[in-house]
Design an enzyme around this catalytic site. Structure first.
Site, short mmCIF file in Angstrom:
data_model
loop_
_atom_site.label_atom_id
_atom_site.label_comp_id
_atom_site.label_asym_id
_atom_site.label_seq_id
_atom_site.Cartn_x
_atom_site.Cartn_y
_atom_site.Cartn_z
CG HIS A 1 43.57 35.07 43.37
ND1 HIS A 1 43.99 35.86 44.34
CD2 HIS A 1 43.39 33.71 43.66
CE1 HIS A 1 44.94 34.99 44.76
NE2 HIS A 1 44.87 34.03 43.85
CD GLU B 1 41.07 30.24 41.11
OE1 GLU B 1 41.33 30.57 42.60
OE2 GLU B 1 41.91 28.81 41.84
CG HIS C 1 47.75 32.65 48.29
ND1 HIS C 1 46.43 33.45 48.60
CD2 HIS C 1 46.86 31.88 47.37
CE1 HIS C 1 46.24 33.72 47.34
NE2 HIS C 1 46.06 32.78 46.85
CG ASP D 1 47.36 29.13 44.29
OD1 ASP D 1 46.82 30.44 44.74
OD2 ASP D 1 46.60 28.81 43.11
CG ASP D 2 46.98 28.14 48.19
OD1 ASP D 2 47.12 28.60 49.25
OD2 ASP D 2 46.54 28.16 46.59
CG HIS E 1 49.15 33.53 42.55
ND1 HIS E 1 48.35 33.69 41.68
CD2 HIS E 1 48.33 33.02 43.79
CE1 HIS E 1 46.82 32.73 41.62
NE2 HIS E 1 47.40 32.86 43.14
#
Ligand code: ADE
Ligand code: ZN
Length: 340
Positions: free
Chosen positions: A196, A199, A18, A277-278, A16
């Site tokens: 997603h 969340e 991005h 994630d980020d 996961h």
């Protein structure tokens, strides 16, 4: 953050991530400069100071702004390679990378420009770092299902480079059911599916993602435990969850690391993985996410090893590669116990 040697050397997969969320301010400045784009910030520290989010939408506003500087194939290549170099240093052996084509095509960048830059970097890492990969194209859920269909069509010439479709962006008010037809069309074209869900949104969105979109994995899913019946069903179905602890904390969906649901999810029998994630926005890559969970939830090394094992079992990799990486993990764990 100090990373333990055990976590640092643990072979793992990241499922996961991005790619636009790995855009570090230093690289953002240098690409902005070569593309003659003015950023609304004067220095790197000003960008970092702006990363004080109180929810998902606050974050997304800055995230979409940051990607505006990406214009050329080389920009997408540099962005992706920078992430892969970091992943290699953290002993990531397999990556499944999300990208948001609509974040680029909506501002006039060709689909080809985006995917060719990202893909060339992934191939470089496969050859030079022995890191396997899958590329996942996400639909932006704040846009319409028609727009997602256009994206699915734009992706057709690159079908062999794409393994799965996903669903991201603003969750609340945009349930998975909004994208049922486009996910069905994608499945008919042979794509695997992820989304997603849970969340910020309710557990009912997780159920919709599984039952209507027929996803193989849930991205995040940190709210699943609010529905006991759903939790039991997804544990039995062995649906993987790509949990992102530092993201959850920074976006304030979890207020205290000590109360993070990861351990309770494991105790409920769910297949759970740890991801970043980020990472450029949330202050840590995959090892920092492992470290903060081990420390806050007092996880034994054996539990941390199980999280890495789940990253290989829940991955979309070929079975031969899976067997190889699971063996690599077992060899590492054997060495650890022999050294004790
Ligand atoms: N896009 C990038 N990061 C995301 C997240 N955490 N949730 C939804 N969409 C995203
Ligand atoms: Zn995400």
């Amino acid at each position: 953050m100090q990373i333990s040697k055990f976590i640092q050397c643990l072979p793992k997969a990241e499922l996961h991530l991005h790619i636009e969320g790995s855009f570090e301010p230093e690289l953002m400045f240098s690409i902005a400069q070569r593309n003659n784009i003015e950023l609304p910030f004067e220095k790197v520290e000003d960008i970092r100071a702006a990363y004080n989010f109180s929810n998902l939408q606050d974050f997304l506003n800055i995230y979409y702004q940051g990607m505006n500087v990406l214009q050329e194939k080389q920009d997408f290549y540099d962005l992706t390679l920078a992430y892969l170099q970091r992943a290699k240093l953290q002993n990531v052996r397999h990556v499944e990378i999300f990208f948001d084509p609509q974040g680029h095509t909506e501002r006039g960048i060709e689909f080809y420009t985006v995917i060719s830059g990202i893909y060339a970097a992934l191939e470089f890492a496969q050859e030079n770092y022995d890191m396997s990969f899958r590329l996942i194209m996400c639909f932006l859920r704040h846009l319409s299902e028609e727009a997602a269909f256009v994206t699915l069509q734009q992706a057709e010439p690159f079908r062999n480079k794409l393994f799965a479709v996903g669903l991201d962006s603003s969750e609340c008010g945009h349930p998975p059911s909004k994208f049922q037809r486009v996910f069905s069309a994608a499945r008919n074209q042979g794509y695997r599916c992820v989304a997603h869900a849970g969340e910020e949104g309710p557990p009912s969105y997780i159920r919709e993602a599984v039952e209507l979109l027929k996803v193989d994995r849930i991205d995040h899913g940190n709210r699943v435990l609010e529905d006991e019946q759903l939790t039991r069903e997804l544990a039995q179905a062995k649906i993987g969850f790509t949990v992102c602890p530092m993201s959850n904390y920074r976006l304030q969906v979890v207020r205290d690391y000590k109360k993070h649901p990861l351990k309770r999810m494991l105790d409920s029998g769910l297949v759970v993985t740890v991801n970043s994630d980020d990472p450029a926005f949330f202050g840590g890559y995959i090892n920092e996410n492992f470290e903060v969970m081990q420390n806050s939830l007092h996880l034994e090394n054996a539990v941390v090893a199980d999280l890495a094992r789940a990253s290989f079992t829940a991955a979309f990799m070929e079975n031969g590669r899976r067997v190889q990486l699971l063996k690599e993990l077992d060899t590492y764990l054997d060495q650890q116990s022999n050294n004790q």
